[in-house]
Motif scaffolding. Structure first.
Motif, PDB file in Angstrom:
ATOM      1  N   PHE A  34       1.269  -0.669   0.186  1.00 12.94           N
ATOM      2  CA  PHE A  34       0.007  -0.123  -0.121  1.00 12.94           C
ATOM      3  C   PHE A  34       0.309   1.382  -0.250  1.00 12.94           C
ATOM      4  O   PHE A  34       2.108   0.860   0.710  1.00 12.94           O
ATOM      5  CB  PHE A  34      -1.415   0.028   1.489  1.00 12.94           C
ATOM      6  CG  PHE A  34      -1.892  -0.610   1.772  1.00 12.94           C
ATOM      7  CD1 PHE A  34      -1.126  -2.324   1.736  1.00 12.94           C
ATOM      8  CD2 PHE A  34      -2.873  -0.854   1.427  1.00 12.94           C
ATOM      9  CE1 PHE A  34      -2.338  -3.590   1.587  1.00 12.94           C
ATOM     10  CE2 PHE A  34      -3.607  -2.146   1.410  1.00 12.94           C
ATOM     11  CZ  PHE A  34      -3.985  -3.093   0.978  1.00 12.94           C
ATOM     12  N   TYR A  36       0.253   5.523   0.815  1.00  3.99           N
ATOM     13  CA  TYR A  36      -0.645   6.000   1.228  1.00  3.99           C
ATOM     14  C   TYR A  36       0.362   8.060   1.585  1.00  3.99           C
ATOM     15  O   TYR A  36       1.502   7.879   1.426  1.00  3.99           O
ATOM     16  CB  TYR A  36      -0.887   6.411   2.961  1.00  3.99           C
ATOM     17  CG  TYR A  36      -1.507   5.409   3.178  1.00  3.99           C
ATOM     18  CD1 TYR A  36      -1.034   3.407   2.991  1.00  3.99           C
ATOM     19  CD2 TYR A  36      -3.195   5.366   3.561  1.00  3.99           C
ATOM     20  CE1 TYR A  36      -2.332   2.760   3.269  1.00  3.99           C
ATOM     21  CE2 TYR A  36      -3.566   3.965   3.856  1.00  3.99           C
ATOM     22  CZ  TYR A  36      -3.191   2.650   3.743  1.00  3.99           C
ATOM     23  OH  TYR A  36      -3.970   1.750   4.066  1.00  3.99           O
ATOM     24  N   PHE A  46      -4.708   6.945   1.313  1.00  6.50           N
ATOM     25  CA  PHE A  46      -4.953   5.904   0.438  1.00  6.50           C
ATOM     26  C   PHE A  46      -4.734   6.363  -0.608  1.00  6.50           C
ATOM     27  O   PHE A  46      -5.417   6.825  -1.596  1.00  6.50           O
ATOM     28  CB  PHE A  46      -5.744   4.853   1.018  1.00  6.50           C
ATOM     29  CG  PHE A  46      -6.426   3.546  -0.481  1.00  6.50           C
ATOM     30  CD1 PHE A  46      -6.736   4.030  -1.555  1.00  6.50           C
ATOM     31  CD2 PHE A  46      -4.755   2.455  -0.126  1.00  6.50           C
ATOM     32  CE1 PHE A  46      -6.256   2.639  -2.648  1.00  6.50           C
ATOM     33  CE2 PHE A  46      -4.869   1.733  -1.386  1.00  6.50           C
ATOM     34  CZ  PHE A  46      -5.678   1.633  -2.410  1.00  6.50           C
ATOM     35  N   THR A  49      -2.777  -0.184  -3.881  1.00  7.67           N
ATOM     36  CA  THR A  49      -2.756  -1.232  -4.060  1.00  7.67           C
ATOM     37  C   THR A  49      -2.122  -1.721  -4.600  1.00  7.67           C
ATOM     38  O   THR A  49      -2.537  -1.291  -5.628  1.00  7.67           O
ATOM     39  CB  THR A  49      -4.164  -1.720  -2.643  1.00  7.67           C
ATOM     40  OG1 THR A  49      -4.338  -0.980  -2.017  1.00  7.67           O
ATOM     41  CG2 THR A  49      -3.477  -3.469  -2.451  1.00  7.67           C
TER      42      THR A  49
END
Lengths: 108, 114
Positions: A34, A36, A46, A49
């Protein structure tokens, strides 16, 4: 134990000067990686992914890629509003392990 | 995605007291987590808040210091007990609809202990 290492710690860019951030990881059974973005005084936001090696995702000036050992976040022609700390995290089972982050400063 | 709010957004507390932080999610989620972010550092997971059962704590964190409640699928609280200046930090709540889905974060609670 899962390990996530981000480099560089800090990156100063001129507006329009493209660059890449690195996230190298060691994890048993990667479920996802991930990215961020965190602005000062706020919670992480976010971005992407990635689930498997070779996968790429794009959002505006950002592009994330994944290999078996590392991920890159490419910033193309950055603007001052791209200034933030970018955090990488790996997920094994259901928990996230975060790297220390790369603080990007883009000067106009 | 999930929209997460936290209360309070910041607080200044005296040594030896406790602070309870609330986390509210705008939809039902399976997973809720509590993190600590110390000044200039990254996020460290404190515990997983389990609905209807005791929280699962990470190494170095104990229930007596960080009691957690999760009465339903949209709400959780974290209490930081017996505060010391070392507890000055940002506390973040996150949530995800299932174990393999993206975790979304709240805005954080900034705690200063004097």
């Amino acid at each position: 134990e899962d390990q996530v290492t981000q480099s560089p710690e800090a990156l100063r860019l001129q507006e329009g000067e493209s660059s890449s951030l690195n996230c190298s990881y060691t994890v048993s059974g990667l479920r996802g990686l991930f990215w961020y973005r965190q602005d000062p005084g706020k919670g992480p936001e976010f971005l992407f992914t990635l689930y498997s090696a070779g996968e790429e995702k794009e959002k505006e000036r950002l592009k994330a890629t994944l290999t078996k050992k590392e991920s890159f976040l490419h910033i193309t022609a950055p603007k001052p509003e791209d200034s933030a700390t970018y955090l990488c995290a790996v997920q094994a089972d259901y928990k996230l392990s975060f790297g220390a982050g790369t603080t990007v400063t883009v000067r106009a | 995605s999930a929209v997460i709010s936290q209360k309070p957004s910041r607080d200044i507390c005296q040594r030896g007291t406790s602070l309870t932080i609330q986390c509210q999610v705008d939809s039902q989620v399976t997973m809720m987590f509590w993190y600590r972010q110390q000044p200039g550092q990254s996020l460290t997971l404190i515990a997983t808040a389990n609905q209807g059962s005791e929280a699962t704590y990470e190494s170095g964190f104990v229930i007596d210091k960080f009691p957690i409640s999760r009465p339903n699928l949209t709400f959780s609280t974290l209490t930081v007990s017996n505060l010391s200046p070392e507890d000055s930090s940002i506390y973040l709540c996150s949530a995800g609809k299932d174990p393999q889905e993206t975790q979304y974060f709240g805005p954080g609670t900034r705690l200063l202990v004097l």
